[in-house]
Enzyme design. Structure first.
Site, PDB file in Angstrom:
ATOM      1  N   VAL A 152       5.617  -4.878   8.114  1.00  0.00           N
ATOM      2  CA  VAL A 152       6.408  -6.084   7.890  1.00  0.00           C
ATOM      3  C   VAL A 152       6.277  -6.368   6.482  1.00  0.00           C
ATOM      4  O   VAL A 152       7.568  -6.510   5.727  1.00  0.00           O
ATOM      5  CB  VAL A 152       5.576  -7.276   8.472  1.00  0.00           C
ATOM      6  CG1 VAL A 152       6.345  -8.822   8.140  1.00  0.00           C
ATOM      7  CG2 VAL A 152       5.533  -7.100  10.000  1.00  0.00           C
ATOM      8  N   TYR A 153       5.384  -6.220   5.592  1.00  0.00           N
ATOM      9  CA  TYR A 153       5.244  -6.275   4.192  1.00  0.00           C
ATOM     10  C   TYR A 153       6.264  -5.481   3.509  1.00  0.00           C
ATOM     11  O   TYR A 153       7.232  -5.776   2.758  1.00  0.00           O
ATOM     12  CB  TYR A 153       3.862  -5.806   3.599  1.00  0.00           C
ATOM     13  CG  TYR A 153       3.944  -5.982   2.251  1.00  0.00           C
ATOM     14  CD1 TYR A 153       3.472  -7.374   1.741  1.00  0.00           C
ATOM     15  CD2 TYR A 153       3.690  -4.980   1.344  1.00  0.00           C
ATOM     16  CE1 TYR A 153       3.620  -7.582   0.397  1.00  0.00           C
ATOM     17  CE2 TYR A 153       3.724  -5.197  -0.151  1.00  0.00           C
ATOM     18  CZ  TYR A 153       3.434  -6.434  -0.748  1.00  0.00           C
ATOM     19  OH  TYR A 153       3.431  -6.630  -1.970  1.00  0.00           O
ATOM     20  N   SER A 154       6.202  -4.047   3.864  1.00  0.00           N
ATOM     21  CA  SER A 154       7.293  -2.966   3.362  1.00  0.00           C
ATOM     22  C   SER A 154       8.722  -3.574   3.675  1.00  0.00           C
ATOM     23  O   SER A 154       9.662  -3.410   2.644  1.00  0.00           O
ATOM     24  CB  SER A 154       7.120  -1.748   4.031  1.00  0.00           C
ATOM     25  OG  SER A 154       5.964  -1.073   3.369  1.00  0.00           O
TER      26      SER A 154
END
Length: 242
Positions: A152-154
């Site tokens: 999700v962060y990437s």
């Protein structure tokens, strides 16, 4: 860099800690008036008392639509101008996608993606009218590599890499520079959600940056002559292997 930013007004989201605060300190040293934007009023009160009259507090909750929408107009009402907008606030989700939940995903994407786009949308009429300005986004090396333990962060940082590159082209005819700084792991509260084993290994290997080292990269980009744009600067600890 002495007084390289004299007369300029810089607004920094997530300004009460980490990269935002380190960049704010450096800009103050360079002569700028700095507006630290954060939802933590107590921290902002302490910092403005410490950093002096050229440091202003802007209490904004970027996850609250009304507060987010009011940020740029309120800063302009107080300062009359924004020369630098550093979109730095963000959050982190690590681990497998199955380990998180929809509410946490919404929160992170709203902060890492939507708030940045809305802040930039709000400031570009002002900068376009003046024919000058700098928009800098704190991205991540995760915006350039598919990090297996942070889907999700990437994904949010890949979105920012795309957004910055497109906005750089859109704003080029208006004299506004748009770029990003993409650090590797930084020793900050953002890593609280890192897998414990990954964090332990990074600490042991010296594979963490200090916020001031990322701020150095931001200051380098912002202090270039107007005919030079640093579109992206990837800053890694020398021992970080990814």
């Amino acid at each position: 860099m002495a007084l390289a930013f004299e007369g300029k007004v810089a607004a920094i989201t997530g300004g009460a800690s980490g990269i935002g605060l380190a960049t704010g300190r450096a800009l103050l040293e360079g002569g700028a008036t700095v507006v630290l934007v954060d939802r933590d009023k107590a921290a902002l009160d302490r910092l403005t008392a410490e950093l002096g009259k050229n440091c202003l507090a802007q209490v904004t909750d970027l996850l609250d639509a009304e507060s987010c929408d009011a940020m740029v107009p309120e800063i302009l009402e107080r300062t009359g101008r924004i020369d630098i907008l550093h979109c730095n606030a963000g959050s982190y989700i690590g681990g497998d996608l199955s380990e998180t939940n929809p509410a946490t995903i919404d929160r992170m994407l709203n902060l890492n993606v939507n708030a940045v786009m809305k802040n930039v949308h709000a400031v570009i009429p002002h900068m376009t009218e003046r024919g000058s300005g700098d928009i800098l986004v704190t991205c991540s090396v995760a915006g350039h590599s598919a990090i297996p333990w942070e889907p999700v962060y990437s994904a949010s940082k890949w979105a920012m890499t795309s957004f910055v590159q497109i906005m750089r082209r859109q704003m080029l005819p208006h004299g506004v520079r748009v770029g990003q700084v993409s650090p590797g792991p930084v020793a900050s509260a953002l890593l609280a959600d890192w897998p414990e084993e990954n964090l332990r290994k990074a600490k042991e290997a010296g594979a963490l940056l200090d916020p001031s080292e990322v701020a150095d990269a931001a200051i380098f980009a912002l202090s270039r002559p107007r005919n030079v744009t640093i579109r992206d600067m990837v800053v890694l600890p020398s021992t970080f292997d990814i």
